[in-house]
Design an enzyme around this catalytic site. Structure first.
Site, PDB file in Angstrom:
ATOM      1  CD  GLU A  32      -1.076   0.640   3.658  1.00  0.00           C
ATOM      2  OE1 GLU A  32      -1.486   1.802   3.583  1.00  0.00           O
ATOM      3  OE2 GLU A  32      -1.333  -0.123   4.604  1.00  0.00           O
ATOM      4  CE  LYS A 165      -1.858   1.605  12.923  1.00  0.00           C
ATOM      5  NZ  LYS A 165      -2.425   0.948  11.728  1.00  0.00           N
TER       6      LYS A 165
END
Length: 307
Positions: A32, A165
């Site tokens: 990405e 996360k």
């Protein structure tokens, strides 16, 4: 009368190297560009771009960093194009934004969802990133759920990541992936990774312990559930893990900061990551780079096993 063209002007354009590798049945790994344009500061982002691509090559595959430049979706970037991505000023593009960016001729960095969509459209099935997006804390009121999850449910790519996360609602994220029939594999672990930390406190449904096992699962999954993605979650290495006490302090401070400033929606993750980077004196940034590099290496090994 319009001249005939063999390719839609809106379809992803693979680089010559990526096109040749795919045509010959070789291994390709998508990367990405949001981490480069929006996740890492300069000049570390440009160095990281080279480091991640080198990690893929060192393990036998060809890297294909994904972005939209001049309104053209590109799968595989030249050095000059990587300079543009890392130079700032790019829009942040999820799947919903791709048509807008293409239609307006904009430059944009692709999120996990957009990268997966463009990679799959170009015929690239392996994708390495840092952390998957997920369900945000308080989503019961805000409805803030990353497009990454829905994208995986309809995009045939295997995403190698380090879980999600800790700023997210991990349990809810895993529940959504289950609902969307997206398999989650732990690589060498029974615990779902928490990005900066090796263990998010939640188990993974399945475990694999080699690139060959991961490749075998992905091969069977895409035959039995075509068009549906999968997650291969690799924990950060022990030596690169963020200290637990530091992590917990920064997380608590960051969540309080969001509440005090009224930060919501797409601004939540950048604000929290910036707080982690500043408050850890760069330790979280080093952890971030280490885990992304390790995921690129693993994705390349799985891609090679698939070939």
């Amino acid at each position: 009368m319009m001249p005939h063209v063999s390719r839609s002007v809106f379809s992803p354009v693979p680089s010559p190297e990526v096109r040749h590798t795919l045509a010959s049945g070789g291994a390709v790994v998508a990367l990405e560009s949001t981490i480069l344009a929006h996740g890492l500061p300069a000049p570390q982002n440009r160095a990281a771009a080279d480091e991640l691509e080198a990690a893929v090559r060192a393990n036998g595959a060809v890297p294909a960093t994904v972005a939209v430049l001049d309104g053209v979706p590109r799968v595989g970037l030249s050095a000059a194009e990587l300079d543009r991505v890392c130079g700032g000023g790019l829009d942040k593009l999820s799947v919903r934004d791709l048509g807008v960016a293409v239609g307006l001729g904009r430059d944009g960095a692709t999120t996990v969802a957009a990268t997966a969509a463009l990679a799959a459209a170009a015929g690239v099935a392996l994708f390495a990133t840092g952390g998957l997006g997920g369900v945000h804390r308080g989503a019961r009121e805000s409805w803030d759920v990353s497009a990454d999850l829905a994208a995986l449910a309809r995009t045939g790519v295997l995403v190698v990541c380090s879980g999600v996360k800790s700023i997210l609602d991990v349990a809810a994220t895993l529940e959504v992936l289950e609902t969307e029939s997206v398999p989650v594999l732990g690589y060498g672990t029974d615990a779902f990774p928490g990005f900066y930390r090796r263990d998010s406190g939640h188990p993974v449904p399945w475990r694999v312990d080699s690139p060959e096992q991961a490749a075998a699962v992905w091969r069977a999954h895409r035959e039995l559930s075509p068009g549906v993605g999968a997650v291969l979650a690799q924990p950060v290495a022990v030596g690169d893990e963020l200290d637990a006490a530091l992590h917990d302090r920064l997380l608590a401070e960051g969540l309080a900061l969001l509440a005090d400033r009224g930060i919501t929606g797409k601004d939540v993750t950048p604000a929290l990551l910036e707080h982690f980077h500043a408050g850890s004196d760069g330790a979280s940034l080093r952890t971030n780079l280490a885990l992304v590099r390790a995921n690129a290496e693993l994705a390349a090994r799985v891609a090679v096993a698939l070939t």
